[in-house]
Design a protein around this motif. Structure first.
Motif, PDB file in Angstrom:
ATOM      1  N   VAL A  33       0.858  -1.237   0.379  1.00 47.53           N
ATOM      2  CA  VAL A  33      -0.179   0.028  -0.181  1.00 47.53           C
ATOM      3  C   VAL A  33       0.428   0.994  -0.248  1.00 47.53           C
ATOM      4  CG1 VAL A  33      -1.837   1.326   1.080  1.00 47.53           C
ATOM      5  CG2 VAL A  33      -2.130  -1.240   1.416  1.00 47.53           C
ATOM      6  N   ALA A  34       0.938   1.847  -0.742  1.00 45.91           N
ATOM      7  CA  ALA A  34       2.064   3.616  -1.573  1.00 45.91           C
ATOM      8  C   ALA A  34       0.441   3.743  -0.638  1.00 45.91           C
ATOM      9  CB  ALA A  34       1.635   3.810  -2.417  1.00 45.91           C
ATOM     10  N   CYS A  35       1.653   5.509   0.527  1.00 46.60           N
ATOM     11  CA  CYS A  35       0.459   6.092   1.255  1.00 46.60           C
ATOM     12  C   CYS A  35       1.263   6.990   1.359  1.00 46.60           C
ATOM     13  CB  CYS A  35       0.107   5.127   2.838  1.00 46.60           C
ATOM     14  SG  CYS A  35       1.061   4.298   3.668  1.00 46.60           S
ATOM     15  N   ALA A  36       1.021   8.395   1.936  1.00 49.33           N
ATOM     16  CA  ALA A  36       2.139   9.446   2.900  1.00 49.33           C
ATOM     17  C   ALA A  36       2.260   8.552   4.018  1.00 49.33           C
ATOM     18  CB  ALA A  36       1.184   9.851   3.329  1.00 49.33           C
ATOM     19  N   PRO A  37       2.965   8.518   4.601  1.00 49.58           N
ATOM     20  CA  PRO A  37       3.808   8.790   5.868  1.00 49.58           C
ATOM     21  C   PRO A  37       3.063   9.026   6.991  1.00 49.58           C
ATOM     22  CG  PRO A  37       5.525  10.014   5.150  1.00 49.58           C
ATOM     23  CD  PRO A  37       4.274  10.168   4.204  1.00 49.58           C
ATOM     24  N   SER A  38       2.094   9.468   7.222  1.00 52.04           N
ATOM     25  CA  SER A  38       0.797   9.785   7.951  1.00 52.04           C
ATOM     26  C   SER A  38       0.202   8.736   8.275  1.00 52.04           C
ATOM     27  CB  SER A  38       0.085  11.335   7.945  1.00 52.04           C
ATOM     28  OG  SER A  38      -0.385  11.012   6.739  1.00 52.04           O
ATOM     29  N   LEU A  39       0.145   7.878   7.022  1.00 44.80           N
ATOM     30  CA  LEU A  39      -1.386   7.071   7.223  1.00 44.80           C
ATOM     31  C   LEU A  39      -0.418   5.558   7.223  1.00 44.80           C
ATOM     32  CD1 LEU A  39      -4.378   7.263   6.351  1.00 44.80           C
ATOM     33  CD2 LEU A  39      -3.729   5.773   4.463  1.00 44.80           C
ATOM     34  N   ALA A  40       1.451   5.781   7.638  1.00 46.67           N
ATOM     35  CA  ALA A  40       1.705   4.271   7.187  1.00 46.67           C
ATOM     36  C   ALA A  40       0.761   2.925   8.549  1.00 46.67           C
ATOM     37  CB  ALA A  40       3.510   4.246   7.559  1.00 46.67           C
ATOM     38  N   PRO A  41       0.537   4.237  10.065  1.00 45.59           N
ATOM     39  CA  PRO A  41       0.301   3.229  10.790  1.00 45.59           C
ATOM     40  C   PRO A  41      -1.104   3.074  10.644  1.00 45.59           C
ATOM     41  CG  PRO A  41       1.852   5.166  11.618  1.00 45.59           C
ATOM     42  CD  PRO A  41       1.340   5.730  10.514  1.00 45.59           C
ATOM     43  N   VAL A  42      -2.191   3.503  10.156  1.00 44.19           N
ATOM     44  CA  VAL A  42      -3.208   3.049   9.685  1.00 44.19           C
ATOM     45  C   VAL A  42      -3.113   1.679   8.624  1.00 44.19           C
ATOM     46  CG1 VAL A  42      -5.761   3.648   8.765  1.00 44.19           C
ATOM     47  CG2 VAL A  42      -3.844   5.255  10.020  1.00 44.19           C
ATOM     48  N   VAL A  43      -2.403   1.504   7.836  1.00 49.19           N
ATOM     49  CA  VAL A  43      -1.898   0.708   6.908  1.00 49.19           C
ATOM     50  C   VAL A  43      -1.996  -0.730   7.843  1.00 49.19           C
ATOM     51  CG1 VAL A  43      -1.402   0.113   5.060  1.00 49.19           C
ATOM     52  CG2 VAL A  43      -1.759   2.283   5.220  1.00 49.19           C
ATOM     53  N   ARG A  44      -0.702  -0.441   8.861  1.00 53.07           N
ATOM     54  CA  ARG A  44       0.281  -1.447   9.163  1.00 53.07           C
ATOM     55  C   ARG A  44      -1.114  -2.171  10.297  1.00 53.07           C
ATOM     56  NH1 ARG A  44       3.283   1.812  11.043  1.00 53.07           N
ATOM     57  NH2 ARG A  44       4.933   0.868   9.443  1.00 53.07           N
ATOM     58  N   GLN A  45      -1.716  -1.543  11.200  1.00 50.11           N
ATOM     59  CA  GLN A  45      -2.819  -1.601  12.037  1.00 50.11           C
ATOM     60  C   GLN A  45      -3.558  -2.658  11.202  1.00 50.11           C
ATOM     61  OE1 GLN A  45      -3.754   1.975  13.690  1.00 50.11           O
ATOM     62  NE2 GLN A  45      -2.636   1.649  15.329  1.00 50.11           N
ATOM     63  N   SER A  46      -4.229  -1.975  10.029  1.00 54.59           N
ATOM     64  CA  SER A  46      -4.963  -3.141   9.121  1.00 54.59           C
ATOM     65  C   SER A  46      -4.581  -4.363   8.602  1.00 54.59           C
ATOM     66  CB  SER A  46      -4.949  -2.236   7.615  1.00 54.59           C
ATOM     67  OG  SER A  46      -4.652  -2.397   6.803  1.00 54.59           O
ATOM     68  N   GLY A  47      -3.174  -4.955   8.846  1.00 58.63           N
ATOM     69  CA  GLY A  47      -2.595  -6.056   8.090  1.00 58.63           C
ATOM     70  C   GLY A  47      -1.969  -6.119   7.020  1.00 58.63           C
ATOM     71  N   LEU A  48      -1.856  -4.672   6.462  1.00 59.08           N
ATOM     72  CA  LEU A  48      -1.366  -4.828   5.651  1.00 59.08           C
ATOM     73  C   LEU A  48      -0.139  -4.083   5.672  1.00 59.08           C
ATOM     74  CD1 LEU A  48      -4.647  -3.426   2.822  1.00 59.08           C
ATOM     75  CD2 LEU A  48      -3.109  -5.888   3.755  1.00 59.08           C
TER      76      LEU A  48
END
Length: 412
Positions: A33-48
């Motif tokens: 998932v390519a994302c902004a650094p600010s969204l990385a924790p949200v992506v990580r918490q989703s399991g991706l």
């Protein structure tokens, strides 16, 4: 197969893609998932797996700036607290309080450079990782750039009930390439025509306007990680109905404190013999006096999908995610939208008979009490909401779409 997801900084735009990411991973495919650094924790918490390489102007700033231009075009006096300064988010008294020409002279090139750099990082990663398929959402241009650059299919996942080709003002949710990065890579200008397929979670009774080829998909609610209190799994004591007020953080950051309608909603519901559950951010909860035995206040990120099954009605501001989650639960809705996108989300749900819509800026307590009372007392609203839920359930799940997406990725 390798699948590259891309998303803007809004978590609620990323959340609808999560079940598809899970399905692809469960089928043995690689997902990033390519994302902004600010969204990385949200992506990580989703399991991706996040790839935090994207950047650009703050999306709340961009929305406030667009609202400033709406007011500038109308040239009418600003009421107190009606418009926020695009940069500071403080209430403006006059349009002249924001000098756009001065802002543009200082920041335009830096903003464009940030967007160009984001596109360049996306191109570099895509060339390195070589995805077979790109899944993006309408407000991310970098994903389309990556797909076109590599010659692989681009799939656009809608995040609400607004399509890629709406004609009404304010509904052009597919963003432009202001940085002109597409021509730099010898690609045609960014346009919806560069999207190959749209994943559409909207059932026929709430259909969007999308001209690209579509794949219907079931909306599977993901509202972020978290749990609900144990009482949320049971009906209220005494057979009372339960009304959920779901209020996010973005409206106050764009429209100001006057958009935090929850205190007024509580006053409007005071005469109803119902339990009221509120989800709100910490900053907003500080403005609530909820000491009544029939009022429960929860954190904004308490997953709505865990709360809604025991609710009889939900009040929200027209968010696509909240509206679709309520649709999936078969719960009647009262929407109080502020923006064109929120109004369209609400209009399509209410046109399908799933509830009512009132203007968020002019929400009248008597009208709110009347609509919520009708949602609770008139069985037709629950019946129509349940019918819309059945339509949604009839669409293919994300797991059922994986073979089709695999075939699409294999055609490159």
């Amino acid at each position: 197969m390798r699948v590259l997801f891309t998303t803007s900084e809004w978590p609620t735009h990323f959340f609808p893609m999560v079940p598809l990411g899970w399905a692809l991973q469960a089928a043995g495919h690689e997902v990033r998932v390519a994302c902004a650094p600010s969204l990385a924790p949200v992506v990580r918490q989703s399991g991706l797996i996040p790839v935090p390489l994207l950047g650009g102007p703050d999306p709340a700033f961009k929305t406030r700036l667009a609202r400033y231009w709406e007011f500038a075009a109308r040239q009418r006096p600003i009421e107190s607290g009606e418009l926020l300064h695009p940069v500071t988010a403080e209430p403006m008294e006059r349009l002249e309080d924001f000098d756009f020409a001065a802002y543009r002279a200082v920041h335009r090139e830096a903003n464009l450079r940030t967007m160009r750099d984001s596109c360049d990082r996306m191109a570099e990663f895509a060339r390195h990782w070589r995805p077979d398929l790109v899944v993006t959402e309408p407000q991310n241009v970098e994903g389309v750039l990556a797909g076109r650059l590599l010659g692989v299919p681009v799939v656009c996942n809608l995040f609400g009930l607004v399509g890629t080709d709406e004609t009404e003002p304010g509904l052009d949710i597919v963003l432009e390439d202001h940085s002109e990065s597409f021509p730099r890579y010898s690609l045609p200008p960014m346009a919806t025509e560069l999207i190959d397929v749209v994943l559409d979670p909207c059932p026929p009774s709430a259909a969007t306007r999308t001209l690209r080829p579509t794949l219907p998909v079931r909306y599977m609610p993901y509202n972020g990680p978290g749990s609900a209190p144990t009482w949320a799994g049971s009906r209220p004591d005494g057979g009372r109905p339960r009304v959920l007020i779901a209020w996010g953080t973005s409206v106050s950051g764009i429209y100001g404190r006057r958009a935090f309608l929850v205190p007024g909603l509580l006053r409007a519901l005071a005469g109803l013999d119902a339990e009221v559950v509120i989800t709100a951010a910490d900053a907003d909860r500080a403005h609530l006096v909820a000491d009544h035995s029939r009022i429960r206040v929860l954190d904004r990120w308490c997953p709505l999908k865990l709360l809604l099954p025991t609710c009889d009605a939900v009040i929200h501001y027209g968010s696509g995610g909240t509206g679709m989650t309520a649709m999936a639960a078969g719960v009647p809705q009262l929407a109080l939208p502020f923006s064109a996108e929120q109004r369209m989300n609400s209009s399509r749900l209410t046109a399908a008979g799933a509830g009512f819509r009132l203007d968020g800026f002019a929400a009248d307590p008597a009208a709110v009490a009347d609509r919520v009372g009708r949602l609770l007392a008139e069985p037709v609203h629950r019946e129509r909401a349940q019918a819309l839920r059945e339509e949604a359930l009839a669409r293919p799940t994300s797991a059922q779409l994986v073979p089709q997406l695999f075939d699409l990725g294999a055609t490159r």
